[in-house]
Design an enzyme around this catalytic site. Structure first.
Site, PDB file in Angstrom:
ATOM      1  N   TRP A   1       0.856  -1.179   0.000  1.00 51.97           N
ATOM      2  CA  TRP A   1       0.000   0.000   0.000  1.00 51.97           C
ATOM      3  C   TRP A   1       0.894   1.232   0.000  1.00 51.97           C
ATOM      4  CZ3 TRP A   1      -2.158   2.620   4.849  1.00 51.97           C
ATOM      5  CH2 TRP A   1      -3.105   3.591   4.506  1.00 51.97           C
TER       6      TRP A   1
ATOM      7  N   ASP B   1      -0.289  -5.719   9.304  1.00 54.10           N
ATOM      8  CA  ASP B   1      -1.366  -4.801   8.943  1.00 54.10           C
ATOM      9  C   ASP B   1      -2.590  -5.653   8.617  1.00 54.10           C
ATOM     10  OD1 ASP B   1      -3.039  -2.828   8.076  1.00 54.10           O
ATOM     11  OD2 ASP B   1      -1.698  -2.009   6.557  1.00 54.10           O
TER      12      ASP B   1
ATOM     13  N   LYS C   1     -13.388  -1.375   6.502  1.00 57.78           N
ATOM     14  CA  LYS C   1     -13.959  -2.228   5.462  1.00 57.78           C
ATOM     15  C   LYS C   1     -14.962  -3.229   6.018  1.00 57.78           C
ATOM     16  CE  LYS C   1     -10.654  -0.351   2.886  1.00 57.78           C
ATOM     17  NZ  LYS C   1      -9.786   0.742   3.364  1.00 57.78           N
TER      18      LYS C   1
END
Length: 396
Positions: A130, A211, A246
């Protein structure tokens, strides 16, 4: 002072979203920003979230500050989702959790804390990762380095290269791992490979930092945690950054957490006392609402079952869009084999499209994709599938 400031380059992903908003084409398609969309192209508020908010509204008695690390109930819920019921990490009180402003806040707090205790360490991220990872940890003061991860030719995990890279990381350095649904590739290690990653971490004496932003959107809420839990069960120290943007749809509530696993409860007590100082000097204490939603849902059996069903619906739709995209491209006569897309997990896919193809899709068809070729599969719907497949086939 201010007149000397130069215009900064826009964020690659958020800037793409701004360009999309300005596009007047009624048939435009946004596959850039990592936000879940349902079959109608909307980002809905989950029914379980609405129900939890109703309960909170009716029972909340104060707007007073939370503790620096957030509520104890929220921390317990986060640890339960991470490590599972009956975890000896939880029963042994080896973990401490702080409520943070989103997963990004968790990463930054974790980075700043680790820089304070490991000032000479380097921070290793996957290649690719990311885009914000590099900036976050550089701003925390680390030199950020990359380990091998993705094989563009086979569009799969280059596991041998990954193992070689990890085996060369110096003792005491920190390695960032994606718990599931790797962003941007969608390519994850299997459980056997996670075991080998664990062995290298132990052998090299490096600190794993996971993560964990998409739990439940890959193969299941429990299934997606297996790699991280495998490592957690074998190492003395671990860091996990959680995000509930999310899987709870709490994007604008900025709800995350940073969890540190220590070798003992006494070490955990010392760690949290210092973690509080880092947070106090940053945002002082976390916002309440998002954490209250997560706590309310997970603590109520009926709401939790409803939430799990909603997450499954999201996961199933993403997989259907992957299958539909592969079938649609084949039907349009796309020369390349895109079957690899169905083997990836989560919202994102490394499509294999190059920058020129991405640019043509944007300029000619108002289809917005990150320059790397990363597609947000959740942005695909039955209504835009045919247009998307035709456009991609045209630019190949």
């Amino acid at each position: 002072m201010f007149e000397k400031i130069e215009m900064a380059a826009p964020d690659a992903i958020l800037g793409l979203n701004e360009a999309f908003k300005k596009d007047g084409n009624p048939n435009k398609i946004n596959l850039g920003v990592g936000v879940y969309k349902d079959a109608t192209g909307s980002t809905p508020v989950m029914a379980s979230v609405k129900a939890a908010e109703k309960t909170i509204l009716e029972t909340q008695t104060t707007k007073s500050y939370l503790p620096i690390t957030g509520s104890a109930e929220y921390g317990a819920v986060v640890q339960g989702l991470l490590f599972g019921a009956g975890s000896d990490i939880i029963s042994g009180k080896r973990a401490v959790t702080a409520h943070t402003p989103g997963g990004t806040g968790a990463l930054r707090v974790g980075g700043e804390f680790l820089k304070g205790i490991r000032p000479d360490a380097s921070f290793w991220v996957s290649d690719p990762t990311w885009a914000n990872h590099v900036g976050i940890f550089e701003k925390a003061g680390f030199e950020v380095k990359k380990y091998a991860y993705y094989d563009a030719a086979s569009k799969s995990l280059d596991f041998e290269a990954m193992k070689k890279s990890l085996s060369e990381i110096p003792e005491g350095d920190i390695v960032l791992l994606h718990g599931c649904c790797h962003n941007p590739t969608g390519v994850d290690p299997d459980l056997e490979q996670w075991g080998q990653i664990r062995d290298i971490i132990i052998e090299r004496k490096i600190l794993p930092f996971v993560d964990f932003a998409y739990q439940g959107l890959g193969n299941g809420i429990e299934e997606d945690s297996q790699g991280m839990r495998l490592i957690a069960s074998s190492v003395k120290e671990l860091v996990v950054a959680s995000s509930f943007s999310k899987n709870f749809g709490l994007y604008n509530e900025r709800t995350g957490a940073i969890t540190f696993v220590c070798d003992s409860s006494s070490t955990a007590d010392k760690l949290v006392s210092n973690l509080k100082l880092v947070i106090r000097r940053n945002y002082s204490n976390p916002p309440s609402h998002g954490g209250s939603i997560v706590t309310t849902i997970v603590s109520d059996a009926k709401l939790k079952a409803q939430w799990e069903a909603e997450v499954k619906e999201m996961r199933d739709r993403i997989k259907q869009m992957r299958q539909g995209l592969v079938a649609g491209l084949k039907a349009k006569g796309a020369g390349a084999d895109f079957s690899f897309i169905t083997k990836q997990n989560g919202m994102f896919s490394f499509s294999g499209l190059n920058k020129d193809q991405v640019q043509t899709l944007r300029e000619k068809h108002s289809i917005y994709i990150v320059g790397s070729g990363r597609i947000n599969v959740a942005g695909i719907t039955a209504d835009n599938m045919d247009v998307l497949c035709s456009a991609i086939a045209e630019v190949l």
